[in-house]
Design an enzyme around this catalytic site. Sequence first.
Site, PDB file in Angstrom:
ATOM      1  N   ALA A  14      -2.718 148.426 -23.487  1.00 58.35           N
ATOM      2  CA  ALA A  14      -4.132 148.204 -23.009  1.00 58.35           C
ATOM      3  C   ALA A  14      -4.586 149.396 -22.447  1.00 58.35           C
ATOM      4  O   ALA A  14      -4.122 149.969 -21.540  1.00 58.35           O
ATOM      5  CB  ALA A  14      -3.876 147.265 -21.888  1.00 58.35           C
ATOM      6  N   SER A  68      -7.888 151.528 -20.833  1.00 57.65           N
ATOM      7  CA  SER A  68      -9.164 151.513 -20.320  1.00 57.65           C
ATOM      8  C   SER A  68     -10.059 152.586 -20.354  1.00 57.65           C
ATOM      9  O   SER A  68     -11.112 152.457 -19.989  1.00 57.65           O
ATOM     10  CB  SER A  68      -8.983 150.940 -18.746  1.00 57.65           C
ATOM     11  OG  SER A  68      -8.353 152.219 -18.085  1.00 57.65           O
ATOM     12  N   GLY A  69      -9.564 153.736 -20.804  1.00 61.11           N
ATOM     13  CA  GLY A  69     -10.249 154.789 -20.859  1.00 61.11           C
ATOM     14  C   GLY A  69      -9.726 155.638 -19.982  1.00 61.11           C
ATOM     15  O   GLY A  69     -10.317 156.962 -19.961  1.00 61.11           O
ATOM     16  N   GLY A  70      -9.093 155.337 -18.728  1.00 59.30           N
ATOM     17  CA  GLY A  70      -8.750 156.232 -17.721  1.00 59.30           C
ATOM     18  C   GLY A  70      -7.485 157.231 -18.261  1.00 59.30           C
ATOM     19  O   GLY A  70      -6.767 156.634 -19.216  1.00 59.30           O
ATOM     20  N   ASP A  96      -4.391 156.854 -16.617  1.00 60.60           N
ATOM     21  CA  ASP A  96      -3.194 156.058 -16.486  1.00 60.60           C
ATOM     22  C   ASP A  96      -2.587 155.467 -17.762  1.00 60.60           C
ATOM     23  O   ASP A  96      -1.701 155.563 -18.392  1.00 60.60           O
ATOM     24  CB  ASP A  96      -3.104 155.302 -15.202  1.00 60.60           C
ATOM     25  CG  ASP A  96      -3.319 155.988 -14.095  1.00 60.60           C
ATOM     26  OD1 ASP A  96      -2.808 156.983 -13.876  1.00 60.60           O
ATOM     27  OD2 ASP A  96      -4.043 155.247 -13.093  1.00 60.60           O
ATOM     28  N   LEU A 128     -10.789 146.728 -24.105  1.00 58.54           N
ATOM     29  CA  LEU A 128     -11.938 145.619 -23.902  1.00 58.54           C
ATOM     30  C   LEU A 128     -13.140 146.241 -23.275  1.00 58.54           C
ATOM     31  O   LEU A 128     -13.174 146.952 -22.336  1.00 58.54           O
ATOM     32  CB  LEU A 128     -11.514 144.567 -22.760  1.00 58.54           C
ATOM     33  CG  LEU A 128      -9.973 144.062 -22.928  1.00 58.54           C
ATOM     34  CD1 LEU A 128      -9.674 143.026 -21.903  1.00 58.54           C
ATOM     35  CD2 LEU A 128     -10.014 143.353 -24.460  1.00 58.54           C
ATOM     36  N   CYS A 157      -9.647 139.521 -12.849  1.00 58.15           N
ATOM     37  CA  CYS A 157      -9.692 140.197 -14.034  1.00 58.15           C
ATOM     38  C   CYS A 157      -8.427 140.248 -14.686  1.00 58.15           C
ATOM     39  O   CYS A 157      -8.134 139.900 -15.697  1.00 58.15           O
ATOM     40  CB  CYS A 157     -10.513 141.601 -13.999  1.00 58.15           C
ATOM     41  SG  CYS A 157     -10.391 142.290 -15.548  1.00 58.15           S
ATOM     42  N   GLY A 217      -1.256 150.516 -17.519  1.00 58.48           N
ATOM     43  CA  GLY A 217      -1.000 151.631 -16.723  1.00 58.48           C
ATOM     44  C   GLY A 217      -1.044 151.481 -15.310  1.00 58.48           C
ATOM     45  O   GLY A 217      -1.339 152.348 -14.600  1.00 58.48           O
ATOM     46  N   CYS A 273     -15.608 147.919 -10.594  1.00 54.76           N
ATOM     47  CA  CYS A 273     -16.244 148.549 -11.970  1.00 54.76           C
ATOM     48  C   CYS A 273     -17.504 148.004 -12.512  1.00 54.76           C
ATOM     49  O   CYS A 273     -18.246 149.035 -12.998  1.00 54.76           O
ATOM     50  CB  CYS A 273     -14.934 148.172 -12.995  1.00 54.76           C
ATOM     51  SG  CYS A 273     -14.806 146.502 -13.616  1.00 54.76           S
TER      52      CYS A 273
END
Length: 395
Positions: free
Chosen positions: A36, A38-40, A42, A62, A130, A154, A226
């Site tokens: 998964a 998120s773009g970060g 971690d 997502l 979430c 992460g 977020c």
Amino acid sequence: MKACPIPLIESADLDAAIAATRASVGLPAGARIVAAMSGGVDSTVVAALLAAAGYEVIGVTLQLYDHGAALKKTGACCAGQDIHDARMASEKIGIPHYVLDYESRFRDQVIEEFADSYLRGETPVPCIRCNQSVKFNDLLQVARDLGAEAMATGHYVERSDEDGVVSLRRAADQSRDQSYFLFATTREQLDYLRFPLAGIPKPQVRDIAVQLGLKVAQKPDSQDICFVPEGKYTNLIDRLRPQGREKGAIRHIDGRVLGTHDGITGYTIGQRRGLNVAVGEPLFVVKIDPDAKEILVGPREALLTRALTLKETNWLGSEADVAAAADARKPVLARVRSTRPPVAARLVAGVSGIEVEFDDAEEGVAPGQACVLYDVEDSGRVLGGGFIAATRAAV
């Protein structure tokens, strides 16, 4: 058998991090794992470590809310620039990557509930919702549909497997621990989930990202909520639930009306600033009455809570369920906010349901927040918890 926590990796040793990843996954090389992303930093490092450890990795990101609202927001996730970063990282790592549009599901299951919670006079935790719904329910099913043997994230938390019984534990680096936000994770979900960062502190994660040539190595962490542009949650609530801005009384707990407020959705339990009333002593919000549209204020000692009632519970302890633990008046360590340390308490069967009674009164306990329970004998182990439905004052 008592769980043996994952040790903290003290240096940015890439080989040690890869070995720790294999240990956390517990599956043979070549197994298909959904990461998964998120773009970060971690989740990106997790995907890269999984690939380096020899797994067949599929990255999934997502899209959870409007691109436009997030493109210029520093420290967001799951929209705009973050989706682009996840895609570019996947290309660098050499793994397939998919973006799934979950905007409508996220709006229905997280954003709308967030707004409704404030309208009920609560203080919600949307990150838990979430994880509970979109990420560990909907996305987890997508991972299964893709034929993956596990899904990795992460999060800084540990999944322990002792004799085939999985449990959830605090991360080795407790300054980054996210177990509070994952208390609602069920055993069935834990069977499938993996958390490779359980024993890697954040500074080492960033150093590993540099070693792996990942551009997100110094990307700022997500901040605040977020999906709330500029961190002003009241603007979102006002748009979604304008009735929450109806005026009402600010009343002292002794009965005096001290002033007028501009809507209950602008207040939270424990708030001191912005009350615009003065009586010669510091006053705090001690209760929000949505039916009467009143904000009740009082001195700091009025915030002290002797007990709370739980709703929407999840149980990971050795007892059959949370009701059995309450019947046995099980001692626990209770954590009522993510920024608070766990304190001594016990589960009890109350008139209104499952209750947590504190050994010493706890301050600023707010309905809508989560109360996460840890094992007294093994404080790293998460027993479960629930959302706070109601509180009983100590004074």
